[in-house]
Scaffold this motif. Sequence first.
Motif, PDB file in Angstrom:
ATOM      1  N   THR A  21      20.026  -2.783  -1.927  1.00 12.05           N
ATOM      2  CA  THR A  21      21.419  -2.833  -1.504  1.00 12.05           C
ATOM      3  C   THR A  21      21.524  -2.338  -0.077  1.00 12.05           C
ATOM      4  O   THR A  21      20.691  -1.552   0.383  1.00 12.05           O
ATOM      5  CB  THR A  21      22.322  -1.998  -2.432  1.00 12.05           C
ATOM      6  OG1 THR A  21      23.695  -2.229  -2.098  1.00 12.05           O
ATOM      7  CG2 THR A  21      22.016  -0.520  -2.317  1.00 12.05           C
ATOM      8  N   VAL A  24      27.412  -3.344   4.010  1.00  9.38           N
ATOM      9  CA  VAL A  24      27.858  -4.630   4.559  1.00  9.38           C
ATOM     10  C   VAL A  24      29.273  -4.576   5.123  1.00  9.38           C
ATOM     11  O   VAL A  24      29.714  -5.518   5.792  1.00  9.38           O
ATOM     12  CB  VAL A  24      27.775  -5.741   3.498  1.00  9.38           C
ATOM     13  CG1 VAL A  24      26.326  -6.010   3.102  1.00  9.38           C
ATOM     14  CG2 VAL A  24      28.615  -5.396   2.268  1.00  9.38           C
ATOM     15  N   THR A  33      28.928  -1.845  -0.149  1.00  9.29           N
ATOM     16  CA  THR A  33      27.526  -2.256  -0.190  1.00  9.29           C
ATOM     17  C   THR A  33      27.406  -3.695  -0.691  1.00  9.29           C
ATOM     18  O   THR A  33      28.319  -4.231  -1.321  1.00  9.29           O
ATOM     19  CB  THR A  33      26.702  -1.342  -1.110  1.00  9.29           C
ATOM     20  OG1 THR A  33      27.141  -1.525  -2.465  1.00  9.29           O
ATOM     21  CG2 THR A  33      26.859   0.122  -0.704  1.00  9.29           C
ATOM     22  N   SER A  34      26.258  -4.292  -0.412  1.00  7.18           N
ATOM     23  CA  SER A  34      26.017  -5.659  -0.863  1.00  7.18           C
ATOM     24  C   SER A  34      26.041  -5.738  -2.395  1.00  7.18           C
ATOM     25  O   SER A  34      26.520  -6.723  -2.973  1.00  7.18           O
ATOM     26  CB  SER A  34      24.673  -6.163  -0.335  1.00  7.18           C
ATOM     27  OG  SER A  34      23.612  -5.306  -0.750  1.00  7.18           O
ATOM     28  N   ARG A  35      25.556  -4.700  -3.041  1.00  8.58           N
ATOM     29  CA  ARG A  35      25.544  -4.658  -4.502  1.00  8.58           C
ATOM     30  C   ARG A  35      26.979  -4.648  -5.051  1.00  8.58           C
ATOM     31  O   ARG A  35      27.279  -5.324  -6.032  1.00  8.58           O
ATOM     32  CB  ARG A  35      24.771  -3.422  -4.958  1.00  8.58           C
ATOM     33  CG  ARG A  35      24.715  -3.220  -6.461  1.00  8.58           C
ATOM     34  CD  ARG A  35      23.730  -2.111  -6.807  1.00  8.58           C
ATOM     35  NE  ARG A  35      23.967  -1.611  -8.150  1.00  8.58           N
ATOM     36  CZ  ARG A  35      24.851  -0.676  -8.446  1.00  8.58           C
ATOM     37  NH1 ARG A  35      25.586  -0.126  -7.479  1.00  8.58           N
ATOM     38  NH2 ARG A  35      25.013  -0.270  -9.698  1.00  8.58           N
ATOM     39  N   GLN A  38      28.400  -8.090  -4.937  1.00  6.44           N
ATOM     40  CA  GLN A  38      27.878  -8.933  -6.009  1.00  6.44           C
ATOM     41  C   GLN A  38      28.560  -8.626  -7.344  1.00  6.44           C
ATOM     42  O   GLN A  38      28.917  -9.538  -8.090  1.00  6.44           O
ATOM     43  CB  GLN A  38      26.365  -8.739  -6.132  1.00  6.44           C
ATOM     44  CG  GLN A  38      25.583  -9.290  -4.939  1.00  6.44           C
ATOM     45  CD  GLN A  38      24.102  -8.966  -5.013  1.00  6.44           C
ATOM     46  OE1 GLN A  38      23.685  -7.848  -4.746  1.00  6.44           O
ATOM     47  NE2 GLN A  38      23.307  -9.952  -5.400  1.00  6.44           N
ATOM     48  N   ARG A  62      23.925 -13.774  -2.942  1.00  9.47           N
ATOM     49  CA  ARG A  62      23.067 -12.697  -2.459  1.00  9.47           C
ATOM     50  C   ARG A  62      23.153 -12.564  -0.944  1.00  9.47           C
ATOM     51  O   ARG A  62      23.501 -13.538  -0.253  1.00  9.47           O
ATOM     52  CB  ARG A  62      21.615 -12.964  -2.877  1.00  9.47           C
ATOM     53  CG  ARG A  62      21.396 -12.946  -4.388  1.00  9.47           C
ATOM     54  CD  ARG A  62      19.974 -13.351  -4.745  1.00  9.47           C
ATOM     55  NE  ARG A  62      19.690 -13.190  -6.166  1.00  9.47           N
ATOM     56  CZ  ARG A  62      20.015 -14.076  -7.102  1.00  9.47           C
ATOM     57  NH1 ARG A  62      20.644 -15.181  -6.757  1.00  9.47           N
ATOM     58  NH2 ARG A  62      19.720 -13.856  -8.373  1.00  9.47           N
ATOM     59  N   PRO A  63      22.836 -11.373  -0.428  1.00 12.32           N
ATOM     60  CA  PRO A  63      22.827 -11.178   1.028  1.00 12.32           C
ATOM     61  C   PRO A  63      21.935 -12.206   1.707  1.00 12.32           C
ATOM     62  O   PRO A  63      20.856 -12.532   1.206  1.00 12.32           O
ATOM     63  CB  PRO A  63      22.263  -9.761   1.184  1.00 12.32           C
ATOM     64  CG  PRO A  63      22.620  -9.071  -0.089  1.00 12.32           C
ATOM     65  CD  PRO A  63      22.497 -10.127  -1.154  1.00 12.32           C
ATOM     66  N   PHE A  68      27.925 -15.395   1.699  1.00 11.43           N
ATOM     67  CA  PHE A  68      27.995 -13.961   1.434  1.00 11.43           C
ATOM     68  C   PHE A  68      28.997 -13.255   2.347  1.00 11.43           C
ATOM     69  O   PHE A  68      29.691 -12.333   1.925  1.00 11.43           O
ATOM     70  CB  PHE A  68      26.620 -13.301   1.588  1.00 11.43           C
ATOM     71  CG  PHE A  68      26.572 -11.889   1.086  1.00 11.43           C
ATOM     72  CD1 PHE A  68      26.582 -11.627  -0.273  1.00 11.43           C
ATOM     73  CD2 PHE A  68      26.548 -10.828   1.965  1.00 11.43           C
ATOM     74  CE1 PHE A  68      26.560 -10.321  -0.754  1.00 11.43           C
ATOM     75  CE2 PHE A  68      26.527  -9.515   1.505  1.00 11.43           C
ATOM     76  CZ  PHE A  68      26.536  -9.268   0.134  1.00 11.43           C
ATOM     77  N   SER A  69      29.109 -13.678   3.607  1.00  9.29           N
ATOM     78  CA  SER A  69      30.051 -13.052   4.533  1.00  9.29           C
ATOM     79  C   SER A  69      31.487 -13.178   4.029  1.00  9.29           C
ATOM     80  O   SER A  69      32.267 -12.228   4.086  1.00  9.29           O
ATOM     81  CB  SER A  69      29.939 -13.681   5.927  1.00  9.29           C
ATOM     82  OG  SER A  69      30.868 -13.102   6.821  1.00  9.29           O
ATOM     83  N   VAL A  72      32.082 -10.746   1.261  1.00  3.06           N
ATOM     84  CA  VAL A  72      32.302  -9.387   1.782  1.00  3.06           C
ATOM     85  C   VAL A  72      33.758  -9.248   2.228  1.00  3.06           C
ATOM     86  O   VAL A  72      34.420  -8.247   1.927  1.00  3.06           O
ATOM     87  CB  VAL A  72      31.356  -9.092   2.962  1.00  3.06           C
ATOM     88  CG1 VAL A  72      31.701  -7.742   3.595  1.00  3.06           C
ATOM     89  CG2 VAL A  72      29.907  -9.094   2.494  1.00  3.06           C
ATOM     90  N   VAL A 208      28.450  -8.013   8.189  1.00  3.22           N
ATOM     91  CA  VAL A 208      27.736  -9.276   8.050  1.00  3.22           C
ATOM     92  C   VAL A 208      28.262 -10.295   9.060  1.00  3.22           C
ATOM     93  O   VAL A 208      27.514 -11.125   9.565  1.00  3.22           O
ATOM     94  CB  VAL A 208      27.864  -9.835   6.619  1.00  3.22           C
ATOM     95  CG1 VAL A 208      27.155 -11.173   6.482  1.00  3.22           C
ATOM     96  CG2 VAL A 208      27.293  -8.836   5.606  1.00  3.22           C
TER      97      VAL A 208
END
Length: 210
Positions: A21, A24, A33-35, A38, A62-63, A68-69, A72, A208
Amino acid sequence: MRFLSLILLFALNAQAATLVTETVGQVSDYVVTSREVQISLVIGQVLEPSSKLPKNTLPEVRPGQPEFSGAVTQVLLEQVVALEAENFNVASVPDVEVDAAVVKVEKAVAGRAYWAGIEPTSAEVRRFTTRKLIAKSFLKFKTNSMTGIITDQEAQAYYEKNRAKFGSSPFEDFRDNIKAFLAQQQLEERIRSWFEVIQRKYKVRNFVAE
């Protein structure tokens, strides 16, 4: 026996290493966080399924992936809207509604390898689910307060300016549709401006996208 313990320890460490993770985004002092992104995406799909995904499919974003941006940004907006709701002391969500939503999420993700790999805790699921429900409730409240009334004069002006779109049909045939269209357009612009204001207020950053 010691050799077996070392093998088990190595296996556990290797499994934990797959859970990566990173930071982001940020809202004031709150770090996203990226986690978390998700987890939040999956919860969102369960509570409000997107027509872009097949039925009973969970988003596995996923990152590093192009979408993904945007994911976020979605979580950052949820966080600031929930903070605004807290500051205005409105849009609270009953515990029974949160409980029902959490049960729905847990049922939908049971046995899913992707979800298990993220390793969300029960506390995280409840926190992110609650935030999502609060943000949705407050956004509905704001939307209702921002909805304006389009006058016949405004609709007529749009009709005259865009006569080519309507051919030879009289204004009366399109008046209601034009007013609905202009009202929606006006609402979207007000919501967009409000998002920009609260993002500046809470110093939102999407790392990101930077």
